[in-house]
Structures are given as structure tokens and as C-alpha cells.
Design a protein around this motif. Structure first.
Motif, mmCIF file in Angstrom:
data_model
loop_
_atom_site.group_PDB
_atom_site.id
_atom_site.type_symbol
_atom_site.label_atom_id
_atom_site.label_comp_id
_atom_site.label_asym_id
_atom_site.label_seq_id
_atom_site.Cartn_x
_atom_site.Cartn_y
_atom_site.Cartn_z
ATOM 1 N N ILE A 2 -13.761 -14.285 -1.574
ATOM 2 C CA ILE A 2 -14.498 -15.501 -1.120
ATOM 3 C C ILE A 2 -15.589 -15.109 0.025
ATOM 4 O O ILE A 2 -16.682 -15.633 0.034
ATOM 5 N N LYS A 3 -15.181 -13.940 0.625
ATOM 6 C CA LYS A 3 -16.070 -13.689 1.594
ATOM 7 C C LYS A 3 -17.287 -13.017 1.059
ATOM 8 O O LYS A 3 -18.261 -13.111 1.794
ATOM 9 N N LEU A 4 -17.347 -12.963 -0.165
ATOM 10 C CA LEU A 4 -18.559 -12.141 -0.769
ATOM 11 C C LEU A 4 -19.491 -13.293 -1.357
ATOM 12 O O LEU A 4 -20.667 -13.098 -1.576
ATOM 13 N N GLY A 7 -22.802 -14.254 0.167
ATOM 14 C CA GLY A 7 -23.823 -12.964 -0.235
ATOM 15 C C GLY A 7 -24.423 -12.811 -1.441
ATOM 16 O O GLY A 7 -25.595 -12.826 -1.754
ATOM 17 N N VAL A 8 -23.563 -13.198 -2.352
ATOM 18 C CA VAL A 8 -23.966 -13.021 -3.734
ATOM 19 C C VAL A 8 -24.845 -14.483 -3.998
ATOM 20 O O VAL A 8 -25.861 -14.349 -4.545
ATOM 21 N N LEU A 9 -24.334 -15.664 -3.291
ATOM 22 C CA LEU A 9 -25.439 -16.880 -3.588
ATOM 23 C C LEU A 9 -26.757 -16.804 -3.050
ATOM 24 O O LEU A 9 -27.604 -17.010 -3.674
ATOM 25 N N LEU A 10 -26.766 -15.983 -1.711
ATOM 26 C CA LEU A 10 -27.859 -15.628 -1.164
ATOM 27 C C LEU A 10 -28.729 -14.719 -1.904
ATOM 28 O O LEU A 10 -29.772 -15.080 -2.251
ATOM 29 N N PHE A 11 -28.145 -13.770 -2.538
ATOM 30 C CA PHE A 11 -28.854 -12.985 -3.346
ATOM 31 C C PHE A 11 -29.459 -13.373 -4.598
ATOM 32 O O PHE A 11 -30.746 -13.296 -4.984
ATOM 33 N N LEU A 12 -28.659 -14.283 -5.256
ATOM 34 C CA LEU A 12 -29.159 -15.113 -6.442
ATOM 35 C C LEU A 12 -30.388 -16.026 -5.988
ATOM 36 O O LEU A 12 -31.350 -15.871 -6.950
#
Length: 139
Positions: A2-4, A7-12
Motif C-alpha cells: 500500500i505504501k507503493l 508512487g505508482v499512481l503518481l507515475f501513471l
């Protein structure tokens, strides 16, 4: 895991906005040149991406139509830069000329069609007299 997620959403979001800015039509990008939006999205992933979506992204045809008061569902009226008629008298004159030209073309077509029918009728009548019966002299 969940901590990632942030970051993954921001990258997408960043990747989507970057690709969208790159493939957008230069003439339709709003407020800044296309290259400036690409630089902003590259240097400031979160703020630049949000700014691109809110301010830089080209307006859709549907939104342009609403903003300009165009007729919905007719793409020829939703085209950016379409000008509305400004002089009704000139429009009437133009339409009168178009109707007159169409009527003249219709008359010429009908005359040509009648002329061809008459020629075919004559050729058929002349051809009937040319036939000689079998057994007649000269056959």
C-alpha cells in the motif's frame, strides 16, 4: 504494498500527461506552447500533470461546442474556428445563385436526355428499314 500505491499512481498520472502532451496537436494546446507544457510536466510531475489536465490540454470538441453555443451532435458545427453567417442578405443571394445554377443544370440534363432519346429512336427506326428478308435477292 500500500505504501507503493501513491508512487505508482503518481507515475501513471505523470506518464499519461507526458504522452498526452507529446501527441497533442500544437495548434490546439492552450495557454503555453506545447514544448513548455512538456518541460513543465517533466520537471514537476504532480503539479505539472495537474496543470496540464486543467489548463493545457486541448479542449474536446464537445466542450468547445458548449462554450461556443454550437449545435450538439453535428461535427461540422463543432469544428474549431467555424464562422457563423454574418450577413443574411449575402446568404440569401448565394442561395439564390445556387438554386439558379442547379435549375440550369437540371434543364441542360433533361434537354440532353431528350436529345439522346430522340437520336436512339431515329436510329432504331432507320435500322428497321435496312433489314432485308431472307431469301430476297441480295442476301
Amino acid at each position: 504494498m500500500i505504501k507503493l500505491l501513491p508512487g505508482v499512481l503518481l507515475f501513471l498520472l505523470w506518464a499519461y500527461c507526458l504522452v498526452d502532451a507529446i501527441v497533442s496537436d500544437q495548434a490546439r494546446v492552450r495557454y503555453l506552447p506545447k514544448w513548455a507544457w512538456i518541460v513543465i510536466v517533466l520537471l514537476f510531475p504532480l503539479v505539472g500533470s495537474i496543470a496540464w489536465l486543467v489548463a493545457g490540454r486541448p479542449a474536446t470538441a464537445q466542450r468547445l461546442s458548449r462554450e461556443r453555443g454550437g449545435a450538439p451532435g453535428f461535427p461540422e458545427y463543432e469544428r474549431p474556428g467555424r464562422l457563423a453567417a454574418s450577413d443574411p442578405a449575402k446568404d440569401e443571394e448565394f442561395l439564390r445563385q445556387v438554386r439558379a445554377r442547379a435549375e440550369e443544370q437540371r434543364r441542360r440534363y433533361e434537354a440532353e436526355r431528350r436529345r439522346k432519346a430522340e437520336l436512339e429512336g431515329r436510329a432504331g427506326a432507320e435500322g428497321e428499314g435496312d433489314e432485308t428478308p431472307e431469301g430476297a435477292p441480295g442476301s
